[in-house]
Write an enzyme that holds these catalytic residues in place. Structure first.
Site, short mmCIF file in Angstrom:
data_model
loop_
_atom_site.label_atom_id
_atom_site.label_comp_id
_atom_site.label_asym_id
_atom_site.label_seq_id
_atom_site.Cartn_x
_atom_site.Cartn_y
_atom_site.Cartn_z
N SER A 148 -3.60 101.69 -72.78
CA SER A 148 -5.26 102.15 -72.89
C SER A 148 -6.23 101.01 -72.32
O SER A 148 -7.02 101.90 -71.86
CB SER A 148 -5.60 101.59 -74.39
OG SER A 148 -4.70 102.15 -75.65
N ASN A 154 -1.57 97.80 -73.23
CA ASN A 154 -1.55 98.31 -71.96
C ASN A 154 -1.81 98.90 -71.44
O ASN A 154 -3.06 99.52 -70.44
CB ASN A 154 -0.04 97.30 -71.16
CG ASN A 154 -0.40 97.05 -70.17
OD1 ASN A 154 -1.05 96.86 -69.44
ND2 ASN A 154 0.55 98.41 -69.32
N ALA A 203 2.22 99.98 -74.62
CA ALA A 203 1.00 100.11 -76.08
C ALA A 203 -0.16 99.80 -75.40
O ALA A 203 -0.55 100.73 -74.27
CB ALA A 203 1.95 98.78 -76.49
N ASP A 259 7.33 102.08 -83.75
CA ASP A 259 7.57 100.69 -82.98
C ASP A 259 7.07 99.72 -83.54
O ASP A 259 7.03 99.02 -83.26
CB ASP A 259 6.72 101.05 -81.77
CG ASP A 259 7.21 102.28 -80.74
OD1 ASP A 259 8.82 102.17 -80.64
OD2 ASP A 259 7.06 102.90 -80.12
N GLU A 267 2.61 92.24 -76.21
CA GLU A 267 1.44 91.26 -75.67
C GLU A 267 1.11 90.50 -76.29
O GLU A 267 1.36 90.27 -77.55
CB GLU A 267 0.40 92.24 -75.07
CG GLU A 267 -0.25 92.54 -76.19
CD GLU A 267 0.14 94.11 -77.12
OE1 GLU A 267 -0.08 93.37 -77.95
OE2 GLU A 267 0.41 94.57 -76.82
N ARG A 312 -15.70 87.37 -67.04
CA ARG A 312 -16.12 87.63 -68.29
C ARG A 312 -15.91 88.68 -69.29
O ARG A 312 -16.10 89.96 -68.41
CB ARG A 312 -17.64 87.25 -67.96
CG ARG A 312 -17.95 85.90 -67.26
CD ARG A 312 -19.61 86.03 -67.19
NE ARG A 312 -20.36 84.88 -66.84
CZ ARG A 312 -20.48 83.70 -65.62
NH1 ARG A 312 -19.19 84.49 -64.59
NH2 ARG A 312 -20.45 82.58 -65.51
P1 NAP Z 1 -0.40 100.72 -84.94
O1 NAP Z 1 -2.19 100.56 -85.31
O2 NAP Z 1 0.35 100.71 -85.73
O3 NAP Z 1 -0.29 100.64 -83.11
C1 NAP Z 1 -0.89 101.83 -82.41
C2 NAP Z 1 -0.36 101.96 -81.69
O4 NAP Z 1 0.82 101.30 -80.86
C3 NAP Z 1 0.58 103.04 -82.53
O5 NAP Z 1 1.15 104.26 -82.50
C4 NAP Z 1 2.51 102.08 -82.49
O6 NAP Z 1 3.21 103.20 -82.85
C5 NAP Z 1 2.51 101.36 -81.01
N1 NAP Z 1 3.24 100.99 -80.45
C6 NAP Z 1 3.18 99.69 -80.60
N2 NAP Z 1 4.13 98.90 -79.35
C7 NAP Z 1 4.08 99.89 -78.81
C8 NAP Z 1 5.07 100.06 -77.18
N3 NAP Z 1 5.75 99.52 -77.37
N4 NAP Z 1 5.12 101.53 -77.04
C9 NAP Z 1 4.23 102.80 -76.78
N5 NAP Z 1 3.43 102.36 -78.15
C10 NAP Z 1 3.75 101.47 -79.08
O7 NAP Z 1 -0.26 98.85 -85.18
P2 NAP Z 1 1.24 97.70 -84.72
O8 NAP Z 1 1.82 99.32 -85.55
O9 NAP Z 1 1.13 97.13 -85.63
O10 NAP Z 1 0.96 97.95 -83.28
C11 NAP Z 1 0.88 97.05 -82.64
C12 NAP Z 1 0.69 97.23 -80.98
O11 NAP Z 1 -0.23 97.97 -81.07
C13 NAP Z 1 -0.09 95.71 -80.26
O12 NAP Z 1 0.89 95.05 -80.06
C14 NAP Z 1 -0.48 96.80 -79.25
O13 NAP Z 1 0.04 96.82 -78.32
C15 NAP Z 1 -0.83 98.58 -80.02
N6 NAP Z 1 -1.71 98.50 -80.36
C16 NAP Z 1 -2.53 99.74 -79.21
C17 NAP Z 1 -3.86 99.47 -79.36
C18 NAP Z 1 -4.42 100.53 -78.03
O14 NAP Z 1 -3.89 101.32 -77.84
N7 NAP Z 1 -5.66 101.06 -77.93
C19 NAP Z 1 -4.80 98.59 -80.44
C20 NAP Z 1 -4.61 98.43 -81.21
C21 NAP Z 1 -2.87 97.93 -80.64
P3 NAP Z 1 3.79 102.98 -84.22
O15 NAP Z 1 2.84 103.73 -84.82
O16 NAP Z 1 5.45 103.87 -84.06
O17 NAP Z 1 4.49 101.57 -85.05
#
Ligand code: NAP
Ligand code: MN
Length: 260
Positions: free
Chosen positions: A164, A162, A160, A45, A121, A146
């Site tokens: 968590s 959101n 994504a 993604d 987001e 805060r």
């Molecule tokens: P990443 O570290 O690979 O992303 C974290 C996870 O979020 C990966 O498993 C990614 O899938 C998945 N993801 C991305 N967009 C998604 C969606 N719309 N629905 C469900 N899962 C989704 O970092 P990245 O690939 O650069 O992605 C950035 C996104 O990661 C940010 O927009 C944020 O939403 C998300 N993120 C989530 C967390 C958390 O949940 N705590 C923390 C950091 C970032 P793939 O492995 O297929 O790329």
């Protein structure tokens, strides 16, 4: 059709790339990385997020279609075993056409305004000290927040970060915004909503404060800002076109992502 291939940066599968190139030829398309009609993205993604930022100025003329290389894949349902099926469905135009609005944030500095766009987001975070921000929705004060940060998600981003943060998943057919708090302080002195809030797509969410040492996160990107007073986040008129297979359903994608 002019087709571009957009890969995850460390993606190395030469076999699949060769297969794609031969199918592009077989179905009488051309490879054109700069002015594509169709962008085939291969990866997870995160690859879709990067592909959208890469072609941001050309989104009106492009449709995106994804080949999932083994990740969750909310943005696609073709995989390495169904590459030819993808070309057949493209040919027959039996693919499903979806249009999604990006999120947009405008920041007001002392004497300039800057705009960024995101699929999932847009967040404001302070990793160094407590972020203090007034939160307004359509100009009306919701709360004085805060905590570590605030996150505004689209329906697409609801699965994504959101999720968590305890936010609800929003069906992709709904155009909505979801505001979530990131580690808010909740005690007898300070308290805020401490729950995600889903609001209409026409709303504008405004964060106002004295923002120093603040990080703006948008999808995979971040930007450090130092003297920011206000950030306005809304659903943009900018849209991204995504093709799904004819078999795709939203429930299938969340079952595959979270349940199966
Ligand atoms: P990443 O570290 O690979 O992303 C974290 C996870 O979020 C990966 O498993 C990614 O899938 C998945 N993801 C991305 N967009 C998604 C969606 N719309 N629905 C469900 N899962 C989704 O970092 P990245 O690939 O650069 O992605 C950035 C996104 O990661 C940010 O927009 C944020 O939403 C998300 N993120 C989530 C967390 C958390 O949940 N705590 C923390 C950091 C970032 P793939 O492995 O297929 O790329
Ligand atoms: Mn990723």
């Amino acid at each position: 059709m002019n087709i571009a291939i957009f890969k995850k940066s460390n993606y190395m599968n030469k076999e699949i790339e060769d297969k794609l190139l031969s199918l592009i030829k077989k179905y009488h398309h051309n490879v054109n990385q700069d002015k594509p009609d169709v962008v085939i993205f291969i990866g997870g993604d995160g690859t879709f997020l990067r592909a959208v930022q890469h072609y941001l100025s050309k989104l009106d003329d492009i449709v995106f279609i994804g080949l999932n290389s083994g990740h969750l894949g909310f943005f696609y349902d073709f995989d390495l075993n169904s590459v030819e099926d993808m070309f057949i469905q493209l040919e027959e135009n039996s693919v499903q056409h979806h249009k999604f609005n990006l999120l947009e944030a405008n920041f007001s500095y002392k004497d300039s305004v800057e705009t960024i766009y995101a699929v999932n987001e847009i967040r404001i975070e302070n990793p160094f000290s407590t972020l203090i921000s007034n939160v307004y929705i359509d100009g009306e004060l919701l709360e004085l927040f805060r905590g570590n940060g605030l996150c505004v998600s689209s329906s697409l981003g609801s699965t994504a970060l959101n999720r968590s943060l305890g936010g609800a998943l929003i069906h992709h057919d709904l155009k909505l915004l979801e505001l979530s708090e990131i580690s808010s302080i909740q005690n007898s002195k300070f308290h805020s909503l401490n729950s995600s809030l889903i609001i209409p797509s026409k709303s504008v969410i405004t964060f106002k404060g004295e923002f120093f040492d603040v990080v703006i996160g948008f999808d995979h990107l971040t930007k450090k800002v130092d003297d920011l007073k206000q950030i306005d986040i809304s659903l943009s008129n900018k849209e991204v076109n995504v093709l799904y297979s004819k078999e795709h359903t939203y429930l299938k994608s969340i079952r595959k992502g979270f349940i199966d």
